[in-house]
Design a protein around this motif. Structure first.
Motif, PDB file in Angstrom:
ATOM      1  N   LEU A   1      51.640  47.202 -25.757  1.00 30.36           N
ATOM      2  CA  LEU A   1      52.100  47.407 -27.126  1.00 30.36           C
ATOM      3  C   LEU A   1      51.109  48.252 -27.914  1.00 30.36           C
ATOM      4  O   LEU A   1      51.484  49.210 -28.608  1.00 30.36           O
ATOM      5  CB  LEU A   1      52.299  46.048 -27.796  1.00 30.36           C
TER       6      LEU A   1
ATOM      7  N   ARG B   1      47.463  39.113 -20.864  1.00 37.89           N
ATOM      8  CA  ARG B   1      47.165  40.055 -21.942  1.00 37.89           C
ATOM      9  C   ARG B   1      47.894  41.376 -21.778  1.00 37.89           C
ATOM     10  O   ARG B   1      47.852  42.215 -22.675  1.00 37.89           O
ATOM     11  CB  ARG B   1      45.652  40.312 -21.996  1.00 37.89           C
TER      12      ARG B   1
ATOM     13  N   LEU C   1      46.293  41.897 -32.978  1.00 40.88           N
ATOM     14  CA  LEU C   1      46.261  42.150 -31.529  1.00 40.88           C
ATOM     15  C   LEU C   1      44.999  42.898 -31.106  1.00 40.88           C
ATOM     16  O   LEU C   1      44.470  42.670 -30.015  1.00 40.88           O
ATOM     17  CB  LEU C   1      47.497  42.936 -31.088  1.00 40.88           C
TER      18      LEU C   1
ATOM     19  N   SER D   1      37.293  42.728 -19.118  1.00 43.66           N
ATOM     20  CA  SER D   1      37.671  41.610 -19.970  1.00 43.66           C
ATOM     21  C   SER D   1      37.560  40.287 -19.226  1.00 43.66           C
ATOM     22  O   SER D   1      37.415  39.244 -19.839  1.00 43.66           O
ATOM     23  CB  SER D   1      39.090  41.817 -20.508  1.00 43.66           C
TER      24      SER D   1
ATOM     25  N   ARG E   1      38.753  45.780 -26.207  1.00 40.96           N
ATOM     26  CA  ARG E   1      37.520  46.570 -26.245  1.00 40.96           C
ATOM     27  C   ARG E   1      37.670  47.825 -27.082  1.00 40.96           C
ATOM     28  O   ARG E   1      36.703  48.339 -27.617  1.00 40.96           O
ATOM     29  CB  ARG E   1      37.120  46.985 -24.825  1.00 40.96           C
ATOM     30  N   TYR E   2      38.906  48.359 -27.112  1.00 43.11           N
ATOM     31  CA  TYR E   2      39.111  49.636 -27.792  1.00 43.11           C
ATOM     32  C   TYR E   2      39.589  49.433 -29.229  1.00 43.11           C
ATOM     33  O   TYR E   2      40.279  50.265 -29.795  1.00 43.11           O
ATOM     34  CB  TYR E   2      40.107  50.499 -27.011  1.00 43.11           C
TER      35      TYR E   2
ATOM     36  N   VAL F   1      50.045  42.811 -24.593  1.00 43.60           N
ATOM     37  CA  VAL F   1      49.257  43.213 -25.759  1.00 43.60           C
ATOM     38  C   VAL F   1      48.754  44.643 -25.578  1.00 43.60           C
ATOM     39  O   VAL F   1      48.878  45.493 -26.458  1.00 43.60           O
ATOM     40  CB  VAL F   1      48.073  42.243 -25.984  1.00 43.60           C
ATOM     41  N   HIS F   2      48.195  44.927 -24.387  1.00 49.26           N
ATOM     42  CA  HIS F   2      47.690  46.277 -24.129  1.00 49.26           C
ATOM     43  C   HIS F   2      48.809  47.301 -24.163  1.00 49.26           C
ATOM     44  O   HIS F   2      48.662  48.375 -24.749  1.00 49.26           O
ATOM     45  CB  HIS F   2      46.984  46.325 -22.761  1.00 49.26           C
TER      46      HIS F   2
END
Lengths: 301, 307
Positions: B37, B31, A101, B15, A106-107, B34-35
């Motif tokens: 999680l 997305r 994932l 992004s 970016r991080y 995903v972030h």
């Protein structure tokens, strides 16, 4: 090309390491196998030859080692089985999740550092950290404080003090300290996959899920096997987290086999009996040793 | 390390590049999970250490009455007092954290360099010299990589008692050298085997001996691998508890890990001292990690990916 040199020169190079490995690992392992057929103390190891009596007692009579006549089975071996089933799969699962994932955010570097961080601190420090996290005192333990604020009716739980919860609690602490390994290993392997193949699979209409299961995962099999084996061995060998957090308690519930060797030899001063446990541990690790040697032998050719 | 929340906000904004609002929105919803999680896992992973770090600066009266997560109400009362107290206190858990710190350095420095030097010699021998049973011996070392140390404790202690090595610094150095060298040989062998053999050959033509080649060519060329290994072994030994307990025995010689365990045993509830002590034991490994992270991670992955 390999250089011409005196016949004895290689001995100067490889001799010191071979010597020290024989003295500290090879000979002691053989000696421990012999000690496992005896009864004795630290001051007088191998005092009396008892044949297979230690093993017989461990596997049939010692209720703290293996108790099968009640469901669920209890004792050191079933506890070890629980660790071996849960700890590597949970840790590899989290590592894989983060490796894949984070690949396109970016991080990425930051999150990988955060997951890796606990790997560099000692098990003792990690134990202190988690004794604090699990504290039933609502001004200390963040876990109980969070639970009672979400469910105001619930009572704080003594995670490390209850037989049925203590293993899960320590396994979660172990996962916290170890997830960095699968994360960095699988991430490096994932980045090494040929992009064209993944792209082709996507162009052919595979969704992310299908591409992962059918294409990425099979190509990651070798690093996956490697980290799973390493973590399984770590679960079998585990001593320090358990020693610091629970000393095997409550009522023996968190005695994993690696810890039990420590307990029998240094805690109970039963050197022959402890050596027998060490031999069983060695037998459990042996398939991994053989696998490792085979892999490397293939690469050497 | 930067604050992940700040970076993630930037990440989301960028992004989508410069396309229209609707595209940005679609990208975000797709997305988004995903972030969520990843950030959730990051918070879960940071919280335990953050708890102990925060507690180490809090006043004992505050620790007793409220959780560390309320620290924002008491920012003015945070101080280094707990650190001063745990360093000054050598009564409760002898010999005290300051001596533990010194012991850890005494244990760790030789236990880092000795195995790496011996393993480098051996790895060069295995990679670039010809002798009988070369592959068999190398495979023996590979087999010893994952052997449980539990099977060695009693016999090694017997040897130590015979030669009076138990409770001595050379005793712990030797044990760490032995236990660390098979991994070191494995890692360095992989690196040395990929070095350009032609360089060695031309050195030999110029009359250089194998020892000269090893010291003048192989070691300087292998600095990255040696650095990774040194960092890995240093942190490993720094954090060790079991070998210290088994082979040093004397409480005056114990490293930080044992000192912290002693504090936990004696002061299960004095979290001001425990938190400060635990953090003192983490400072050196954490500093190494943040300054030399790349080398450290390389040490961990080298065996696996290449292997």
């Amino acid at each position: 090309m390999v250089g011409k040199h005196s016949k004895w020169l290689p001995l100067l190079f490889v001799g010191p390491v071979l010597c020290i490995l024989v003295i500290f690992l090879v000979y002691p392992t053989i000696h421990t196998v012999l000690l496992s057929f005896t009864k004795g103390t630290m001051l007088n190891p191998g005092r009396e030859f008892v044949g297979l009596a230690n093993f017989e007692r461990l596997l049939t009579a010692d209720k703290t080692f293996l108790r099968l006549n009640r469901w669920p089975p209890s004792g050191v071996l079933p506890t070890t089985a629980l660790w071996v089933l849960v700890f590597p799969s949970l840790t590899v699962g989290i590592g894989m999740l983060i490796a894949i994932l984070s690949d396109r955010v970016r991080y990425e570097a930051t999150i990988k550092s955060i997951i890796f961080l606990p790997m560099v601190i000692s098990s003792t420090a990690a134990s202190v950290i988690f004794v604090f996290v699990y504290s039933p005192d609502l001004t200390k333990g963040v876990l109980n404080a969070a639970m009672t604020s979400v469910f105001p009716q619930s009572e704080p739980i003594t995670w490390l003090g209850r037989k049925e919860l203590a293993n899960v609690a320590i396994i979660l602490a172990a996962t916290w300290t170890s997830a960095g390994l699968p994360t960095v290993v699988l991430s490096a392997a994932y980045k090494g996959l040929p992009r064209e193949i993944l792209e082709a699979a996507r162009v052919d209409g595979g969704n992310a899920w299908q591409v992962f299961w059918r294409v990425s995962l099979p190509m990651l099999l070798r690093p996956l096997t490697f980290v799973t084996i390493m973590l399984t061995i770590n679960a079998l060998k585990m001593v320090d987290l358990i020693l610091v957090m629970t000393e095997g308690g409550p009522r023996g519930a968190t005695r994993v086999i690696g810890f039990t060797v420590w307990l029998e030899i240094f805690g109970n001063n039963r050197v022959g009996y402890g050596s027998a446990v060490a031999v069983i541990l060695f037998i459990l690790v042996l398939p991994a040793i053989i696998y490792q040697i085979r892999q490397i032998r293939q690469d050497l050719r | 390390m930067k604050l992940f929340t700040a970076e993630s906000a930037r990440g989301r904004g960028e992004s989508a590049g410069k396309p229209s609002w609707s595209q940005t929105l679609i990208e975000l919803t797709r997305r988004g999970p995903v972030h969520v999680l990843l950030i959730f896992l990051a918070i879960v992973w940071l919280t335990p250490s953050l708890g102990i770090l925060t507690t180490s600066f809090r006043a004992p009266a505050d620790i007793a009455t409220s959780g560390w997560w309320t620290v924002f109400d008491e920012l003015g009362r945070l101080s280094l007092t707990n650190y001063e107290d745990v360093i000054a206190d050598s009564e409760s858990a002898p010999p005290g954290i300051a001596q533990n710190f010194l012991n850890t350095i005494i244990i760790t420095v030789p236990s880092t360099f000795l195995p790496i030097f011996l393993a480098a010699l051996a790895a060069y021998g295995f990679a670039w010299m010809q002798f009988p049973f070369r592959n068999t011996l190398y495979l023996l070392i590979i087999g010893l990589l994952i052997i449980p140390l539990q099977t060695t404790w009693v016999p090694v202690l017997r040897i130590y008692n015979i030669f009076d090595l138990a409770g001595t610094w050379p005793g712990i150095w030797l044990a760490h050298t032995a236990y660390g060298s098979s991994f070191a040989v494995f890692l360095l062998y992989n690196f040395f085997a990929d070095l350009p053999g032609e360089v060695f050959d031309s050195a030999r033509v110029d009359g250089a001996s194998e020892l000269v080649i090893f010291f003048r060519i192989v070691l300087p060329l292998s600095k990255p691998a040696l650095a990774s290994l040194a960092i890995f072994q240093f942190v490993w030994v720094w954090n060790d508890l079991l070998n210290a307990l088994i082979f040093l025995q004397d409480s005056n010689m114990m490293p930080l890990s044992a000192g912290i365990r002693e504090l936990l045993g004696q002061y299960g509830s004095q979290w001001n001292l425990l938190a400060a002590g635990a953090f003192i034991s983490m400072i050196v490994p954490l500093t190494i990690f943040f300054s030399l992270q790349r080398y450290f991670v390389r040490g961990v992955t080298a065996g696996a990916v290449k292997g």
